[in-house]
Enzyme design. Structure first.
Site, PDB file in Angstrom:
ATOM      1  N   SER A  83      -4.100   2.979  -8.492  1.00 30.26           N
ATOM      2  CA  SER A  83      -4.846   4.244  -8.447  1.00 30.26           C
ATOM      3  C   SER A  83      -5.715   4.412  -9.685  1.00 30.26           C
ATOM      4  O   SER A  83      -5.370   3.917 -10.765  1.00 30.26           O
ATOM      5  CB  SER A  83      -3.868   5.426  -8.391  1.00 30.26           C
ATOM      6  OG  SER A  83      -4.553   6.651  -8.492  1.00 30.26           O
ATOM      7  N   TYR A 105       3.420  10.051 -11.115  1.00 33.03           N
ATOM      8  CA  TYR A 105       2.536   9.248 -10.262  1.00 33.03           C
ATOM      9  C   TYR A 105       1.652   8.343 -11.120  1.00 33.03           C
ATOM     10  O   TYR A 105       1.569   7.136 -10.892  1.00 33.03           O
ATOM     11  CB  TYR A 105       1.674  10.185  -9.411  1.00 33.03           C
ATOM     12  CG  TYR A 105       0.711   9.479  -8.477  1.00 33.03           C
ATOM     13  CD1 TYR A 105       1.165   8.911  -7.295  1.00 33.03           C
ATOM     14  CD2 TYR A 105      -0.649   9.378  -8.785  1.00 33.03           C
ATOM     15  CE1 TYR A 105       0.288   8.257  -6.438  1.00 33.03           C
ATOM     16  CE2 TYR A 105      -1.524   8.736  -7.937  1.00 33.03           C
ATOM     17  CZ  TYR A 105      -1.056   8.179  -6.765  1.00 33.03           C
ATOM     18  OH  TYR A 105      -1.924   7.535  -5.925  1.00 33.03           O
ATOM     19  N   ASN A 139       0.805  -1.227   0.000  1.00 35.75           N
ATOM     20  CA  ASN A 139       0.000   0.000   0.000  1.00 35.75           C
ATOM     21  C   ASN A 139       0.838   1.276   0.000  1.00 35.75           C
ATOM     22  O   ASN A 139       0.372   2.311  -0.490  1.00 35.75           O
ATOM     23  CB  ASN A 139      -0.920  -0.039   1.237  1.00 35.75           C
ATOM     24  CG  ASN A 139      -1.467   1.333   1.580  1.00 35.75           C
ATOM     25  OD1 ASN A 139      -2.410   1.808   0.951  1.00 35.75           O
ATOM     26  ND2 ASN A 139      -0.851   2.003   2.565  1.00 35.75           N
ATOM     27  N   SER A 175       3.543   5.536 -12.781  1.00 35.34           N
ATOM     28  CA  SER A 175       3.976   4.499 -11.811  1.00 35.34           C
ATOM     29  C   SER A 175       2.799   3.600 -11.448  1.00 35.34           C
ATOM     30  O   SER A 175       2.948   2.378 -11.301  1.00 35.34           O
ATOM     31  CB  SER A 175       4.568   5.139 -10.543  1.00 35.34           C
ATOM     32  OG  SER A 175       3.567   5.730  -9.740  1.00 35.34           O
ATOM     33  N   LYS A 176       1.603   4.176 -11.319  1.00 37.11           N
ATOM     34  CA  LYS A 176       0.444   3.378 -10.919  1.00 37.11           C
ATOM     35  C   LYS A 176      -0.058   2.517 -12.079  1.00 37.11           C
ATOM     36  O   LYS A 176      -0.532   1.402 -11.877  1.00 37.11           O
ATOM     37  CB  LYS A 176      -0.669   4.290 -10.399  1.00 37.11           C
ATOM     38  CG  LYS A 176      -0.319   4.978  -9.071  1.00 37.11           C
ATOM     39  CD  LYS A 176      -0.105   3.974  -7.953  1.00 37.11           C
ATOM     40  CE  LYS A 176       0.006   4.644  -6.586  1.00 37.11           C
ATOM     41  NZ  LYS A 176       0.165   3.672  -5.491  1.00 37.11           N
TER      42      LYS A 176
END
Ligand code: NAI
Length: 260
Positions: free
Chosen positions: A152, A165, A93, A168-169
């Site tokens: 995400s 971000y 997480n 990466s998700k």
């Protein structure tokens, strides 16, 4: 209260706050012995104390580690081997974000986000995955083995000012599928959960901006921001044997953002 994780050993990374904290609380309340992993021991201790104070027997324990540091994760693996000897549930997480255009982004900022959000999932799954595989080989009474990676909504679409971000998700969602294929032979299921906007320290600054909050309400079918426990419920489902025929899947929990 369900008891889906009775006698299971679980690790939750980034368990000192937000979604990780709520997930650790839910797993512990459903019978798991939970190891809370993060960088700041005082934050982890607070969560462990809260969990242990609410249970008949204390079951939550902390381990301080930076999920991007291979040595720390090797140490965590040794700690689990020595103190528990087995591992059944892993929730990757821990994560971080930042704001920048591509043109203005420092390479170090790009690397920080990729390492925290993506490299950590590889490292922790590889090192702790070996303990899960051993657990599956040793145990006579087989427990369900499951890895849940927190991705995400941003992994499904372009994110303004968060290109590092969101990429990466997106990679976490895809890595989850590769890991699911490789680990299926050991009886380990691997899925990801993609939250939309939830009220946590990660979104606290943004949500102070009324225009940002209004935009979320406008663009979300359910017209509100999510609560960390609403994400934790889905993570718990993906980690439990209720989802025993599900692997390599991403569960989008976004209040209907993608459909509006
Ligand atoms: P948070 O900031 O409360 O939780 C992230 C946790 O990860 C923090 O406790 C932080 O200390 C820890 N962490 C960060 N880097 C670490 C490292 N190198 N080693 C160990 N621990 C580290 O925020 P939140 O929202 O609970 O985030 C949890 C996950 O949910 C993250 O992966 C985030 O990207 C994801 N997420 C959150 C959304 C939201 O709206 N809150 C939306 C979509 C995804």
């Amino acid at each position: 209260m369900l008891n889906r994780f009775a006698d299971s050993i679980a690790v939750v990374t980034g368990a000192g706050s937000g979604i990780g904290k709520q997930t650790a609380i839910q797993l512990a309340h459903e019978g798991a012995r939970v190891i809370l992993v993060g960088r700041t021991s005082s934050k982890l201790e607070k969560v462990a104390d809260q969990i242990n104070a609410s249970l008949k027997e204390p079951t939550a324990e902390i381990f301080t580690a930076d999920v991007t540091n291979e040595q720390d994760i090797e140490d965590l693996g040794r700690f689990i081997q020595q103190n528990y000897g087995e591992l059944h549930v892993l929730v990757n997480n821990a994560g971080a974000s930042g704001k920048s255009t591509i043109l203005e982004m420092e390479t170090s900022e790009w690397d920080r986000i990729q390492e925290t959000n993506l490299k950590s999932v590889f490292l922790v799954s590889k090192i702790l995955g070996k303990i899960m595989i051993e657990s599956s080989e040793q145990e006579e009474e087989k427990k369900d083995l499951s890895i849940v990676n927190v991705a995400s909504l941003s992994g499904h679409k372009a994110g303004a000012m968060i290109p590092h971000y969101s990429s990466s998700k997106a990679a976490v969602i895809n890595f989850t599928k590769s890991l699911a294929v490789e680990f299926a032979q050991y009886g380990i299921r691997v899925n990801s959960v993609s939250p939309g906007f939830a009220e946590t320290p990660l979104t606290e600054e943004g949500l102070k901006n009324r225009r940002f909050e209004e935009a979320i309400q406008r663009n979300t079918a359910l017209k509100r921001v999510g609560k960390p426990e609403e994400i934790a419920h889905v993570i718990s489902f993906a980690a439990s044997k209720e989802s025993s025929y599900m692997t390599g899947t991403d569960l989008l929990v976004d209040g209907g953002w993608m459909i509006t």
